[in-house]
Design an enzyme around this catalytic site. Sequence first.
Site, short mmCIF file in Angstrom:
data_model
loop_
_atom_site.label_atom_id
_atom_site.label_comp_id
_atom_site.label_asym_id
_atom_site.label_seq_id
_atom_site.Cartn_x
_atom_site.Cartn_y
_atom_site.Cartn_z
N LYS A 30 37.57 44.30 39.57
CA LYS A 30 36.29 44.33 40.27
C LYS A 30 36.44 43.81 41.70
O LYS A 30 35.95 44.42 42.64
CB LYS A 30 35.28 43.48 39.47
CG LYS A 30 33.88 43.52 39.99
CD LYS A 30 32.87 43.32 38.87
CE LYS A 30 32.76 41.89 38.38
NZ LYS A 30 32.12 41.00 39.37
N SER A 31 37.11 42.69 41.85
CA SER A 31 37.26 42.10 43.19
C SER A 31 37.98 43.06 44.13
O SER A 31 37.59 43.24 45.29
CB SER A 31 38.06 40.80 43.11
OG SER A 31 37.36 39.84 42.36
N ARG A 35 36.54 45.27 47.62
CA ARG A 35 37.20 45.12 48.92
C ARG A 35 37.78 46.44 49.41
O ARG A 35 37.86 46.69 50.61
CB ARG A 35 38.29 44.04 48.82
CG ARG A 35 37.68 42.62 48.70
CD ARG A 35 38.65 41.66 48.03
NE ARG A 35 38.23 40.27 48.07
CZ ARG A 35 37.39 39.68 47.21
NH1 ARG A 35 36.82 40.39 46.25
NH2 ARG A 35 37.12 38.39 47.31
N GLY A 103 27.07 39.53 42.95
CA GLY A 103 27.25 38.43 43.91
C GLY A 103 28.32 38.73 44.94
O GLY A 103 28.20 38.37 46.11
N ARG A 131 20.61 33.25 42.77
CA ARG A 131 21.91 32.60 43.01
C ARG A 131 21.99 32.03 44.44
O ARG A 131 21.40 32.56 45.37
CB ARG A 131 23.04 33.58 42.72
CG ARG A 131 23.05 33.95 41.24
CD ARG A 131 24.17 34.86 40.87
NE ARG A 131 25.46 34.24 41.06
CZ ARG A 131 26.62 34.89 40.95
NH1 ARG A 131 26.62 36.18 40.65
NH2 ARG A 131 27.75 34.26 41.12
N SER A 176 35.70 28.73 46.76
CA SER A 176 35.02 30.01 46.52
C SER A 176 35.66 31.13 47.34
O SER A 176 35.64 31.11 48.57
CB SER A 176 33.54 29.90 46.88
OG SER A 176 32.98 31.20 46.96
N ASP A 324 36.26 33.08 36.08
CA ASP A 324 35.43 34.07 35.38
C ASP A 324 35.74 34.16 33.89
O ASP A 324 35.09 34.89 33.15
CB ASP A 324 35.60 35.45 36.02
CG ASP A 324 34.97 35.51 37.40
OD1 ASP A 324 34.06 34.70 37.68
OD2 ASP A 324 35.40 36.36 38.21
N LYS A 351 26.79 31.02 38.06
CA LYS A 351 27.32 32.39 37.94
C LYS A 351 26.17 33.32 37.53
O LYS A 351 25.01 32.99 37.73
CB LYS A 351 28.48 32.42 36.95
CG LYS A 351 29.72 31.66 37.45
CD LYS A 351 30.31 32.34 38.66
CE LYS A 351 31.50 31.56 39.21
NZ LYS A 351 31.98 32.13 40.48
N ARG A 355 26.61 29.52 32.75
CA ARG A 355 27.57 29.84 31.68
C ARG A 355 27.90 28.64 30.79
O ARG A 355 28.42 28.83 29.68
CB ARG A 355 28.84 30.45 32.29
CG ARG A 355 28.58 31.86 32.76
CD ARG A 355 29.81 32.55 33.31
NE ARG A 355 29.50 33.96 33.57
CZ ARG A 355 30.20 34.75 34.35
NH1 ARG A 355 31.27 34.30 34.98
NH2 ARG A 355 29.84 36.02 34.52
#
Length: 440
Positions: A30-31, A35, A103, A131, A176, A324, A351, A355
């Site tokens: 996903k990340s 990008r 996010g 968030r 982060s 995660d 998150k 969580r």
Amino acid sequence: MTHQSSQDEVTFITGPGGRLSGPVRVPGDKSISHRSIMLGALAEGTTEISGFLEGEDSMATLQAFRELGVAIEGPDQGNVRVHGVGMHGLKKPSAELYLGNSGTSMRLMTGLLAGQKFDTVLTGDVSLSGRPMKRVTGPLSEMGAIIQTTELGTAPLRISGNGELQGFHYQMPVASAQVKSCLLLAGLYASGETCVTEPAPTRDHTERMLAGFGYPVEQKDATVCLKSGGRLQATRVDVPADISSAAFFLVGASIAEGSDLILEHVGVNPTRTGVLDILKLMGAKIELLNSREVGGEPVADIRVQYSPLKGIVIPEHLVPLAIDEFPVLFIAAACAEGETILTGAEELRVKESDRIQVMANGLVTLGIKARPTPDGMIITGGELGQGTVVSHGDHRIAMAFAIASLRAKGAITIQDCANVDTSFPGFLETAQHSGLTIRS
Ligand code: S3P
């Protein structure tokens, strides 16, 4: 406008027991998918992406860039062609940009859009709208950006294109990757140099991918710096399978007797492999096979076999490297012998859901002793029973409890599972195929 899909009610019903086997390829990272669209859009030339995650989160980014005037073909079985518009080619969108549950889309795009000459408004679903965004709008305003949030520091974010950004050096208070990446993307448009120092290592996909697109980035110890004025050159991006999605099967095979599974072509960037280290400390049998590098990212096939797990004190330095994966690691802890203690993980409370609380509630419902703390949880391994748990619209909570069924004594019903599609389209089929008893 109504924004549907994940808001529709979906319930998973699992049957107890089973074991996992076979080769499994989980969807793209996903990340890296987010990008690849962002940098492909800003590049000169056509970027060819393969293995792109066709989940709702990365599709939200793809759609937003279409609305910013970028021609994007696909996705077609993970293949996407992005016709880059260059560093200064984005256009003002005709409406607000809706980013769903994502996010990463919102935080990274806020940095990038703060550097444009036009105004934009970013919105999201109920979870994303709750968030914290001050962690990006605060440092961006120090760079000269003009961004309006709600009084609570949340979305909608109204980004003014009148900000003249200046580079600066930011010491991040929280580890982060989203904040780091946001500021680096803003730094592409800021005068002079922008540097970010992180308190602990976080995922470095932005830095690696900028380098892959030919943009100079300097890394020294915990600090990464770049200067504006450079250009991005279109390239090929091969997105590996997402270790965060593989994590469900890593835990599943570890806890279900008789399991033997190979997860194929998984991204094993060392800033993401905390889940492997934590599971190995718990006694998991995990082997990396065929390690290779694909487009600047380390990739391997991962073999995992059943092995009895024991409770551990999770080393705090591994927390950002597995951030995660805690929902499913809590399931591993519930199946381990003895106590597992997590500390230093207060980020889990902000998150897609809280969580710590949501997982503790579900574990207690299933008969496990799970005590939430402000920054973690203490879990005593035991017998998983049966019952109904609520995921609170959090994809990773839903999938974690699906994995728990492998060791449960009876059926587990999991409510509010539609958001599984944000990161793992086809989860149900992949889970069934590899040995879980599950239906919706
Ligand atoms: C992400 C960074 C992490 C992670 C998120 C994806 C990214 O968030 O939880 O799922 O792609 O940069 P934080 O940077 O807020 O820890």
